[in-house]
Design an enzyme around this catalytic site. Structure first.
Site, PDB file in Angstrom:
ATOM      1  N   TRP A 138      41.093  67.936  40.238  1.00  0.00           N
ATOM      2  CA  TRP A 138      40.066  67.013  40.731  1.00  0.00           C
ATOM      3  C   TRP A 138      40.374  66.560  42.157  1.00  0.00           C
ATOM      4  O   TRP A 138      41.493  66.151  42.458  1.00  0.00           O
ATOM      5  CB  TRP A 138      39.991  65.799  39.795  1.00  0.00           C
ATOM      6  CG  TRP A 138      39.119  64.699  40.290  1.00  0.00           C
ATOM      7  CD1 TRP A 138      37.753  64.667  40.321  1.00  0.00           C
ATOM      8  CD2 TRP A 138      39.562  63.443  40.820  1.00  0.00           C
ATOM      9  NE1 TRP A 138      37.315  63.472  40.849  1.00  0.00           N
ATOM     10  CE2 TRP A 138      38.400  62.708  41.161  1.00  0.00           C
ATOM     11  CE3 TRP A 138      40.813  62.875  41.045  1.00  0.00           C
ATOM     12  CZ2 TRP A 138      38.470  61.428  41.712  1.00  0.00           C
ATOM     13  CZ3 TRP A 138      40.886  61.611  41.598  1.00  0.00           C
ATOM     14  CH2 TRP A 138      39.722  60.901  41.923  1.00  0.00           C
TER      15      TRP A 138
ATOM     16  N   SER B 237      44.461  70.364  35.815  1.00  0.00           N
ATOM     17  CA  SER B 237      43.680  69.157  35.576  1.00  0.00           C
ATOM     18  C   SER B 237      42.216  69.476  35.290  1.00  0.00           C
ATOM     19  O   SER B 237      41.889  70.193  34.359  1.00  0.00           O
ATOM     20  CB  SER B 237      43.833  68.222  36.780  1.00  0.00           C
ATOM     21  OG  SER B 237      43.337  66.938  36.513  1.00  0.00           O
ATOM     22  N   MET B 238      41.293  68.964  36.112  1.00  0.00           N
ATOM     23  CA  MET B 238      39.865  69.207  35.926  1.00  0.00           C
ATOM     24  C   MET B 238      39.523  70.688  35.909  1.00  0.00           C
ATOM     25  O   MET B 238      38.570  71.114  35.246  1.00  0.00           O
ATOM     26  CB  MET B 238      39.076  68.521  37.035  1.00  0.00           C
ATOM     27  CG  MET B 238      37.599  68.845  37.019  1.00  0.00           C
ATOM     28  SD  MET B 238      36.712  68.242  38.452  1.00  0.00           S
ATOM     29  CE  MET B 238      35.102  68.983  38.124  1.00  0.00           C
TER      30      MET B 238
ATOM     31  N   ASP C 127      53.251  62.614  32.343  1.00  0.00           N
ATOM     32  CA  ASP C 127      51.955  62.680  33.019  1.00  0.00           C
ATOM     33  C   ASP C 127      51.181  61.403  32.707  1.00  0.00           C
ATOM     34  O   ASP C 127      50.814  61.148  31.569  1.00  0.00           O
ATOM     35  CB  ASP C 127      51.176  63.900  32.521  1.00  0.00           C
ATOM     36  CG  ASP C 127      49.921  64.192  33.324  1.00  0.00           C
ATOM     37  OD1 ASP C 127      49.271  63.232  33.780  1.00  0.00           O
ATOM     38  OD2 ASP C 127      49.590  65.374  33.488  1.00  0.00           O
TER      39      ASP C 127
ATOM     40  N   HIS D  74      51.900  64.373  36.625  1.00  0.00           N
ATOM     41  CA  HIS D  74      50.680  65.164  36.768  1.00  0.00           C
ATOM     42  C   HIS D  74      50.805  66.175  37.915  1.00  0.00           C
ATOM     43  O   HIS D  74      50.296  67.284  37.832  1.00  0.00           O
ATOM     44  CB  HIS D  74      49.483  64.243  37.010  1.00  0.00           C
ATOM     45  CG  HIS D  74      48.159  64.884  36.762  1.00  0.00           C
ATOM     46  ND1 HIS D  74      47.855  65.564  35.601  1.00  0.00           N
ATOM     47  CD2 HIS D  74      47.039  64.958  37.538  1.00  0.00           C
ATOM     48  CE1 HIS D  74      46.608  66.024  35.665  1.00  0.00           C
ATOM     49  NE2 HIS D  74      46.092  65.682  36.833  1.00  0.00           N
TER      50      HIS D  74
END
Length: 273
Positions: A29, A95-96, A224, A253
């Site tokens: 993201w 992630s995203m 995370d 993360h």
């Protein structure tokens, strides 16, 4: 400069390094393809062809002001794979980006794809609901979004330390690396920042994960704080029919930076099995 054009005439920038088995990186993201520099440089030197692209509204790609939902983003990925006529691909998503990976497979099938990797994934469903009690409370999500609408740079500054695991053993990230990451995110279209977060939070991928026919490597940090492993990576791995789950100790993360060498070795090993 290498660009391709999407169905709605947005130009997307990509970089294509090396030769060998193709690996396509999908960014997290608000991040551009720059986030993958340290994976791409290492892996193309070790015999892989590494490709990464800037999602619409990110980095050097156009900002059409629309299309920041998973269907269109997955179609953009499909256009890249077709543009370069890639086959036998290993998709790697942070992630995203995992949502784009899964939605691509749902919409376009797995003919071009050999295997997938999810790193620090936001899957399967970040939003807390009656049937997903482990997800984030909507009030916390709205609090973050309200700050982004007023002062995104400040939010980035306040969240840089947990993103890179400040204080965790072995997580030593230079101030310069932190600033580089923040500057990349600040280049992202503000509309893309907000709209991509909305689609990230509100999309439930639990049914789609169960239908992925490919081997998937899931790498997640036990520290995370963006997407805690108990609500994301571990659950995603349980839903995937052919998954392998690796938990990284003391990893945040941003583990693609903090655990760079280990990530690169795991990607190479999985790509060449």
């Amino acid at each position: 400069m290498p660009y391709m054009e999407t169905k709605d005439a947005a130009r997307l920038y990509y970089k294509d390094w090396g030769s060998g088995r193709p690996v396509v990186f999908i960014s997290g993201w608000a991040l551009s393809s720059e986030m993958w520099n340290y994976q791409m440089a290492d892996l193309c030197a070790r015999g892989l062809r590494c490709i990464a692209y800037d999602r619409r509204g990110h980095g050097r790609s156009d900002d059409p002001g629309q299309g920041y939902h998973y269907d269109t983003l997955a179609d953009d990925l499909a256009m890249l794979l077709e543009h370069l006529d890639l086959r036998g691909v290993m998709l790697v998503a942070h992630s995203m980006g995992g949502g784009e990976l899964v939605r691509y497979l749902s919409r376009h099938g797995s003919e071009r794809i050999a295997r997938c990797v999810l790193i620090g994934t936001a899957l399967p469903f970040p939003l807390g609901t009656e049937d997903n009690p482990g997800g984030f409370d909507s009030s916390l999500i709205e609090k973050n979004r309200a700050m982004w609408k007023k002062d995104f740079p400040r939010w980035l500054q306040e969240n840089a330390a947990p993103y890179f695991g400040d204080g965790l053993p072995g997580c030593s990230v230079s101030p310069e690396m932190t600033e580089w990451t923040k500057s990349d995110m600040l280049r992202t279209s503000h509309k893309a920042v907000l709209d991509c977060n909305l689609t990230l939070v509100e999309t439930d991928f639990r049914p789609e994960l169960r239908n992925i026919p490919l081997p998937v490597l899931v790498l997640h940090g036990d520290s995370d704080r963006s997407f805690p492993v108990a609500m994301s990576g571990r659950i995603a791995a349980q839903l995937l029919p052919h998954s392998r789950f690796i938990l990284y100790g003391n990893a945040p993360h941003g583990l693609y930076i903090t655990h760079m060498e280990r990530i690169n070795n795991d990607l190479l090993a999985f790509a060449t099995e």
